[in-house]
Motif scaffolding. Structure first.
Motif, PDB file in Angstrom:
ATOM      1  N   CYS A  38      -4.341   2.727  -1.195  1.00 36.17           N
ATOM      2  CA  CYS A  38      -3.640   2.633  -0.045  1.00 36.17           C
ATOM      3  C   CYS A  38      -2.505   3.508  -0.169  1.00 36.17           C
ATOM      4  O   CYS A  38      -1.580   2.993  -0.855  1.00 36.17           O
ATOM      5  CB  CYS A  38      -3.312   1.475   0.326  1.00 36.17           C
ATOM      6  SG  CYS A  38      -5.291   0.582   0.900  1.00 36.17           S
ATOM      7  N   GLU A  55      -1.029   2.568   7.090  1.00 36.62           N
ATOM      8  CA  GLU A  55      -1.477   3.039   5.913  1.00 36.62           C
ATOM      9  C   GLU A  55      -2.940   3.872   5.754  1.00 36.62           C
ATOM     10  O   GLU A  55      -3.931   3.472   6.643  1.00 36.62           O
ATOM     11  CB  GLU A  55      -1.835   1.881   4.818  1.00 36.62           C
ATOM     12  CG  GLU A  55      -0.423   1.228   4.525  1.00 36.62           C
ATOM     13  CD  GLU A  55      -0.614   0.101   3.440  1.00 36.62           C
ATOM     14  OE1 GLU A  55       0.229  -0.108   2.705  1.00 36.62           O
ATOM     15  OE2 GLU A  55      -1.974  -0.728   3.631  1.00 36.62           O
ATOM     16  N   ARG A  57      -5.954   6.174   3.110  1.00 33.52           N
ATOM     17  CA  ARG A  57      -6.595   6.055   2.199  1.00 33.52           C
ATOM     18  C   ARG A  57      -6.464   7.241   1.462  1.00 33.52           C
ATOM     19  O   ARG A  57      -6.687   8.615   2.083  1.00 33.52           O
ATOM     20  CB  ARG A  57      -8.008   5.621   2.169  1.00 33.52           C
ATOM     21  CG  ARG A  57      -8.735   5.472   1.061  1.00 33.52           C
ATOM     22  CD  ARG A  57     -10.290   5.124   1.196  1.00 33.52           C
ATOM     23  NE  ARG A  57     -11.101   4.888   0.198  1.00 33.52           N
ATOM     24  CZ  ARG A  57     -11.807   3.797   0.017  1.00 33.52           C
ATOM     25  NH1 ARG A  57     -11.469   3.025   0.590  1.00 33.52           N
ATOM     26  NH2 ARG A  57     -12.465   3.938  -1.300  1.00 33.52           N
ATOM     27  N   CYS A 101      -6.722   2.595   5.919  1.00 30.68           N
ATOM     28  CA  CYS A 101      -7.076   2.005   4.632  1.00 30.68           C
ATOM     29  C   CYS A 101      -7.413   0.713   4.847  1.00 30.68           C
ATOM     30  O   CYS A 101      -6.619  -0.148   5.382  1.00 30.68           O
ATOM     31  CB  CYS A 101      -5.855   2.347   3.705  1.00 30.68           C
ATOM     32  SG  CYS A 101      -6.189   1.961   1.892  1.00 30.68           S
ATOM     33  N   VAL A 103      -8.730  -2.499   2.324  1.00 29.96           N
ATOM     34  CA  VAL A 103      -9.099  -2.851   1.240  1.00 29.96           C
ATOM     35  C   VAL A 103     -10.282  -3.611   1.090  1.00 29.96           C
ATOM     36  O   VAL A 103     -10.830  -3.558  -0.029  1.00 29.96           O
ATOM     37  CB  VAL A 103      -7.741  -3.515   0.591  1.00 29.96           C
ATOM     38  CG1 VAL A 103      -6.460  -2.687   0.551  1.00 29.96           C
ATOM     39  CG2 VAL A 103      -7.648  -4.721   1.463  1.00 29.96           C
TER      40      VAL A 103
END
Length: 288
Positions: A38, A55, A57, A101, A103
């Motif tokens: 990220c 954010e 990716r 992004c 996670v």
């Protein structure tokens, strides 16, 4: 509509990830062997300002491994967003160049096929007017059908504001402007200083003098009008991206209504001063 609510709904779908991640036909096309990470969307990545998340990716869905590469490639698409050919153009492009992004997810989320298709159908006429096809890397058939485990289009209940008739994409722009000149009172070359709503119309104030080519009886004349404002009738109820680009040279056909100059057809000129000079010379030679 931003993507923060979308993030919440996607997290709720986390338990289904293992079952569906391997089914994405898109998932193998652009992935890099580099370990995903990220990264904050840089302030200099103009394409994805205010996209609804902070954010992105990397690697992205176009195989760009670094912020520098993603940023450089994304910058080429900023002009298309400014054309406002579809309300979700930025959403679609950023889902590829700067994918959100999350996670919690092993695989990045591609755009839904339906999102790609509505943006493609809205923007292809604009791109074609400038000689550009819809690129193969945006081939909509590679994206997931349906609206699950992918980035969908906006679903707001508000009606999208239509594009102004005067600003609709041309086929052969130069040819159409030339063929229609004699049905209008003037052609103007200008750069926009400001554009704002005036009653139900849009008032367009040029930056400095505007070159106006006038049709007078059986001859064509030209003069400079210093800071004379133009009007786009009913411009308060439609969009015209060309009038929001201060640095772009515009050509417009219009009519005179008393002391008002009304714009009826507007196009941006993007092919250089030399070509523009030759085009205007051809207009001056017309016999209306």
């Amino acid at each position: 509509m931003d993507l923060l609510p979308l993030r919440v709904s996607l997290v709720l779908l986390l338990w289904t990830l293992s079952a569906v991640a391997s089914t994405f036909p898109f998932a193998v096309s652009y992935y890099s062997p580099k370990r995903p990470a990220c990264r904050a969307i840089p302030s200099t990545m103009a394409l994805c300002h205010d996209v609804g998340y902070t954010e992105m990716r990397l690697p992205n869905l176009l195989g760009h491994d670094t912020l520098k590469e993603a940023q450089q490639q994304a910058s080429s698409w900023v002009p298309l967003v400014s054309k406002r050919c579809h309300k979700d153009t930025k959403r679609f492009l950023c889902s590829l160049f700067a994918p959100v992004c999350l996670v919690e997810f092993v695989e990045p989320l591609p755009p839904c096929r339906s999102l790609c298709e509505v943006v493609r159908d809205g923007c292809v006429p604009v791109m074609s007017a400038f000689g550009f096809p819809w690129p193969e890397m945006f081939n909509c058939s590679q994206f997931p059908p349906g609206n699950e485990m992918c980035i969908p289009g906006t679903t707001t209940g508000s009606k999208e504001m239509p594009r102004c008739d005067a600003c609709r994409p041309f086929g052969d722009a130069e040819k159409e402007m030339q063929q229609n000149f004699c049905q209008h009172d003037f052609m103007v070359k200008l750069k926009v200083k400001e554009s704002h709503i005036n009653g139900g119309n849009r008032k367009v104030v040029p930056e400095g003098p505007s070159l106006v080519i006038l049709k007078r009886l059986n001859r064509v004349e030209e003069e400079e009008i210093n800071r004379k404002a133009f009007l786009l009738q009913k411009g308060a109820t439609c969009t015209c991206g060309e009038l929001l680009e201060p640095s772009t040279t515009l050509l417009a056909l219009g009519r005179k209504a008393g002391n008002k100059l009304l714009l009826n057809r507007i196009m941006g000129w993007h092919t250089g001063d030399g070509e523009l000079k030759r085009f205007l010379q051809g207009i001056r030679k017309l016999q209306c």
